[in-house]
Design a protein around this motif. Structure first.
Motif, short mmCIF file in Angstrom:
data_model
loop_
_atom_site.label_atom_id
_atom_site.label_comp_id
_atom_site.label_asym_id
_atom_site.label_seq_id
_atom_site.Cartn_x
_atom_site.Cartn_y
_atom_site.Cartn_z
N ASP A 356 0.85 -1.20 0.00
CA ASP A 356 0.00 0.00 0.00
C ASP A 356 0.88 1.24 0.00
OD1 ASP A 356 -1.91 1.95 0.19
OD2 ASP A 356 -2.71 1.30 2.13
N LYS A 357 1.14 1.80 -1.19
CA LYS A 357 1.96 2.99 -1.31
C LYS A 357 1.11 4.26 -1.47
CE LYS A 357 4.69 1.22 -4.65
NZ LYS A 357 5.81 1.18 -5.61
N SER A 358 -0.17 4.15 -1.10
CA SER A 358 -1.07 5.29 -1.18
C SER A 358 -0.89 6.18 0.06
CB SER A 358 -2.52 4.80 -1.23
OG SER A 358 -2.91 4.29 0.04
N PRO A 359 -1.49 7.39 0.06
CA PRO A 359 -1.40 8.25 1.24
C PRO A 359 -2.00 7.61 2.49
CG PRO A 359 -2.10 9.51 -0.66
CD PRO A 359 -2.14 8.08 -1.08
N GLY A 363 2.76 6.44 4.41
CA GLY A 363 3.15 7.83 4.16
C GLY A 363 1.98 8.76 3.89
N GLY A 364 2.30 9.98 3.52
CA GLY A 364 1.27 10.97 3.25
C GLY A 364 1.23 11.39 1.79
N VAL A 365 2.08 10.79 0.94
CA VAL A 365 2.14 11.11 -0.48
C VAL A 365 1.82 9.85 -1.27
CG1 VAL A 365 3.68 11.80 -2.37
CG2 VAL A 365 3.82 12.96 -0.16
N ASP A 366 1.10 10.01 -2.35
CA ASP A 366 0.77 8.87 -3.22
C ASP A 366 2.02 8.48 -4.00
OD1 ASP A 366 -0.25 6.97 -4.85
OD2 ASP A 366 -1.83 8.20 -5.73
#
Length: 491
Positions: A356-359, A363-366
Motif C-alpha cells: 500500500d503505497k497510497s497516502p 506515508g502521506g504522499v501517493d
C-alpha cells in the motif's frame, strides 16, 4: 563471593569490555579441543544461564542455581558434567529429541581436556557486570564462527535500519522467516518501546531451519524480555505461510544454491505461479516471493539481498523482477556499503516491499507506480582499529530521512530542513514504473542515482562490482574446497 575466593580465582568485577579479551582467549582454547562454533555456544549458554538463574532466584525452583555451579566447579576437578547438567536444566527444552536426554542435545559433549578452561570461563562470567551487553558481544562472535555456511546474525546497525524503514506498530503481526538469533524481532520491539510509554505486545513469529539457532534465539528473546512464537525447526521455503503478516523482516542467506533439495518445484505454488519458478541454483528470489506472498493487504517488508537479485540478467530473475515491479510491490531499494558482514564480502541491497503505497498507507504522499532508489555505498565507518565495518549512524539517519520525505512523513529530527522530496544526483532518485520498464527492470540503485557520464560514480560502482565478484569467487572456491575434502574423506 568472598574476598578470599576472589583472590584465589584471580578475577574481579569487570565490565563487558574488560571481560571480552578473557572470554575470547578461553573460547579459543576450548574451541581448539571442540570447535569454534561449539565453544561460543557454550559461552553464550553460560552467560544466558547465569542471567536466567539470577532472574529466577526469588522463585521456588527445582533447577540448580548459578551458585551451585560455581561451588561444584571450584571443588571438583571434573567440570564438564556439571556444566552440561546445569545447562540442560536452564536451556529451553523444546528441541530435545528424547525426554531421557532432556536438553542435552543442545549442549555439546565436554571432554576432560576442557575442564581447566571451563572453570576459568565460569569464574570470569561470574564476576562480569552488564550481562546483556556481554551476551550481545558473545552472540556476534558466535555469528562469526558459524557464518561460513551463510548462517550468520544481523548486526544491530543493519537491524535498526530495516526496522525503522518499515515502522512496525504494536498491533502488527511480524514475521522473520530466517530469524537466526531473533535480533530483528527484538529490534522491532525495542523500536516500539522507544516510541511509546505503553507496554507493547506485538504478535511476533520466528522461523529457522536449525534447532541450535532457535535455542540461541530463545535465550536472546528472554534476555530482552520479548515474547515470540518460535516454530520448531523448519524450512521456511518448503511451503507458503498460512496467514498474512503486517510486517516481514528477513536477512536470509545470500545466493543459497541448494534450497530445493527434493529436486521439484510446483508450478502451482501460489508464491510464484503468478510470475515464474525461481532458479533452483539461487534462492534469492524464492525468498523474495515467499515474503511477498506472506504480506497481508497493506503489509510491508524489509529484506536483505545480494546485489545480483537487483540486476541479474538471467531470464527467471528478470521475469520475477518485472512481475514485482508491474504489481507495484517494490517500494524502495537501498544499495548498502560492502563489508558490513565480515564473512560475506559481496555487496548487498535492502529491498523494501509495500502493498500500500497510497497516502493511506505508511506515508502521506501517493507513491503508487513509483520506486525510490538510494545509493548508500559510502555510508559506512570502521569500528575502532578493527577490520570490521558498520553503517555510519549519520548514513542510517540520511537513508531514513530520504525515505520519510519521499513518503511524505518527515522524521521528527531531520538532518536538514526539507519539506518535499527531490532527487539528489549520486544519492537518490525516484523512478516511475514505465522508466523501470524502459530500463529492462534493472533495480540496482547506482544505475539510477548516478548521472550519465559521471566518471567518478561509474568508476566507483565498477570497483564495487568487481570487488563483489571477486569475493563471490572466493566463497565459491571455499565451498568447492569443502566438497572436495568431504569427497576425499569418503574414499
Amino acid at each position: 563471593m568472598t574476598d578470599d575466593k576472589q583472590r584465589r580465582w584471580g578475577v574481579s568485577v569487570r565490565s563487558p569490555n574488560d571481560v571480552a579479551p578473557h572470554v575470547h582467549q578461553l573460547a579459543a582454547r576450548i574451541g581448539s579441543r571442540l570447535n569454534e562454533q561449539d565453544a561460543w555456544r557454550i559461552v553464550v549458554s553460560l552467560v544466558y544461564a547465569r542471567w536466567a538463574a539470577r532472574e529466577d532466584r526469588a522463585r521456588e525452583s527445582s533447577r540448580p542455581s548459578w551458585r551451585w555451579l560455581t561451588d561444584r566447579t571450584d571443588k571438583d576437578p571434573r567440570v564438564g558434567p556439571y556444566v552440561r547438567g546445569f545447562l540442560s536444566e536452564w536451556l529451553h527444552q523444546q528441541t530435545a529429541a528424547d525426554e531421557s536426554e532432556r536438553g542435552k542435545g543442545n549442549v555439546p559433549s565436554l571432554p576432560a581436556t576442557v575442564d581447566s578452561d571451563l572453570r576459568q570461563l565460569i569464574r570470569v562470567i561470574d564476576r562480569a557486570e552488564g550481562l546483556g551487553d556481554l551476551l550481545q558481544h558473545c552472540l556476534r562472535n558466535l555469528s562469526d564462527s558459524q557464518a561460513t555456511g551463510g548462517h550468520y546474525f544481523t548486526p544491530r546497525d543493519i537491524a535498526r535500519l530495516m526496522v525503522e524503514a518499515v515502522e512496525p506498530r504494536d498491533t502488527h503481526r511480524i514475521l522473520d522467516p530466517a530469524c537466526g538469533s531473533a535480533g530483528l524481532l527484538i529490534e522491532a520491539v525495542l523500536h516500539m518501546r522507544r516510541h511509546t510509554t505503553l507496554d507493547v505486545r506485538p504478535s511476533l513469529t520466528g522461523q529457522d531451519l536449525h534447532a541450535g539457532t532457535l535455542q540461541i534465539a530463545r535465550m536472546n528473546l528472554d534476555a530482552h524480555g520479548v515474547k515470540a512464537d518460535l516454530a520448531p525447526p523448519m524450512d521456511s521455503l518448503a511451503e507458503p505461510t498460512s496467514e498474512g503478516f503486517d510486517v516481514v523482516l528477513a536477512n536470509p542467506p545470500f545466493n543459497a544454491a541448494s534450497w530445493a533439495p527434493d529436486g521439484t518445484l510446483d508450478d502451482d505454488d501460489p508464491r510464484w505461479s503468478r510470475y515464474t519458478r525461481p532458479r533452483r541454483g539461487d534462492a534469492n528470489f524464492a525468498w523474495i516471493l515467499h515474503i511477498a506472498h506472506a504480506l497481508a493487504p497493506g503489509g510491508r517488508a524489509a529484506v536483505l539481498m545480494a546485489d545480483g537479485a537487483a540486476d541479474n540478467i538471467r531470464k527467471a530473475d528478470r521475469v520475477i523482477r518485472e512481475g514485482l515491479v508491474t504489481d507495484d510491490l517494490v517500494e524502495c531499494v537501498v544499495a548498502l556499503p560492502p563489508g558490513l558482514f565480515p564473512h560475506v564480502r559481496i555487496p548487498c541491497c535492502l529491498w523494501l516491499l509495500n502493498r500500500d503505497k497510497s497516502p493511506q498507507g505508511v506515508g502521506g504522499v501517493d507513491r503508487n507506480r513509483e520506486v525510490l532508489f538510494i545509493n548508500a555505498r559510502g555510508a559506512s565507518e570502521q569500528i575502532g582499529n578493527s577490520r570490521r565495518w558498520r553503517l555510519d549512524p549519520d548514513g542510517i539517519e540520511r537513508i531514513l530521512h530520504t525515505l520519510a520525505i519521499w513518503r511524505g512523513v518527515p522524521r521528527s529530527a531531520p538532518l536538514q530542513e526539507v519539506d518535499a522530496y527531490g532527487d539528489e544526483p549520486g544519492w537518490c532518485r525516484s523512478r516511475t514504473l514505465q522508466e523501470l520498464a524502459d530500463g529492462g527492470y534493472n533495480l540496482l540503485p547506482p544505475n539510477h542515482t548516478d548521472a550519465p557520464g559521471d566518471a567518478n560514480g561509474s568508476s566507483q560502482q565498477r570497483i564495487v562490482e568487481l570487488t563483489g565478484e571477486l569475493y563471490k569467487r572466493f566463497e565459491e572456491a571455499r565451498d568447492l574446497e569443502a566438497k572436495l575434502r568431504r569427497a576425499l574423506d569418503e574414499l
